[in-house]
Scaffold this motif. Structure first.
Motif, mmCIF file in Angstrom:
data_model
loop_
_atom_site.group_PDB
_atom_site.id
_atom_site.type_symbol
_atom_site.label_atom_id
_atom_site.label_comp_id
_atom_site.label_asym_id
_atom_site.label_seq_id
_atom_site.Cartn_x
_atom_site.Cartn_y
_atom_site.Cartn_z
ATOM 1 N N ARG A 112 -3.176 4.585 -5.067
ATOM 2 C CA ARG A 112 -2.432 3.323 -4.893
ATOM 3 C C ARG A 112 -2.037 2.841 -6.277
ATOM 4 N N LEU A 140 -4.031 10.632 -2.569
ATOM 5 C CA LEU A 140 -3.082 9.597 -2.966
ATOM 6 C C LEU A 140 -3.774 8.584 -3.864
ATOM 7 N N THR A 175 -9.130 2.802 -5.206
ATOM 8 C CA THR A 175 -7.710 2.957 -5.538
ATOM 9 C C THR A 175 -7.124 4.275 -5.036
ATOM 10 N N TRP A 192 -6.538 -0.705 -2.808
ATOM 11 C CA TRP A 192 -5.929 -0.788 -1.482
ATOM 12 C C TRP A 192 -6.183 -2.188 -0.936
ATOM 13 N N ASP A 249 0.808 -1.219 0.000
ATOM 14 C CA ASP A 249 0.000 0.000 0.000
ATOM 15 C C ASP A 249 0.841 1.270 0.000
ATOM 16 N N ASN A 262 2.339 4.195 -3.817
ATOM 17 C CA ASN A 262 1.304 5.153 -4.162
ATOM 18 C C ASN A 262 1.943 6.462 -4.599
#
Length: 155
Positions: A128, A126, A102, A139, A68, A71
């Motif tokens: 991912r 953000l 995402t 995620w 994770d 990103n």
């Protein structure tokens, strides 16, 4: 008037998110003795890193193993409410505004150590990424579970 007098009072402590301690050092100040504007995002990032590390997530430097942490920042906004004029103990209040499939948006406040005064606030988006393609990726369920208590309640 002091920076403390100029700072925006905080809203009541939210039932979501987390207050993470940070330290402003002498070398974080600019030539005028104010916390340099570029240091705020660095301190916010350090607070997030400390929070995720405390929850058992860490980044080892390998894109494929980053999970994770693989990103990218899509957007960052910040409003400077009042100057920080001295080194010392402060805090960053962190929460998740939105946790999508995402992407996510988090909110933050750079504030006094007790959270009662706000010096700056903003959001960061953000996305991912899949380490092989650098395209958006979902995620993990673990990440979603670890972030649930950080989500700002809707309504």
């Amino acid at each position: 008037m002091t920076a403390e007098a100029l700072a925006v009072p905080a809203e009541p402590a939210p039932s979501h998110g987390r207050l993470v301690p940070v330290t402003v050092h002498f070398d974080d100040l600019d030539a005028l003795g104010l916390l340099h504007n570029a240091r705020y995002p660095v301190m916010v990032e350090r607070a997030w890193s400390a929070l995720w590390h405390e929850r058992g997530l860490s980044f080892e430097g390998d894109w494929a193993a980053a999970g994770d942490f693989c990103n990218a920042v899509k957007e960052f906004t910040i409003t400077y409410d009042a100057p920080v004029k001295r080194p010392g103990a402060y805090a960053v209040s962190l929460w998740l505004e939105r946790l999508g499939r995402t992407g996510l948006t988090y909110g933050f406040r750079f504030c006094s150590a007790d959270g009662s005064l706000t010096y700056a606030h903003g959001t960061r988006v953000l996305v991912r990424l899949d380490p092989a393609t650098l395209r958006p990726a979902p995620w993990s369920e673990r990440f979603r579970a670890l972030g649930q208590d950080l989500l700002r309640p809707r309504g």
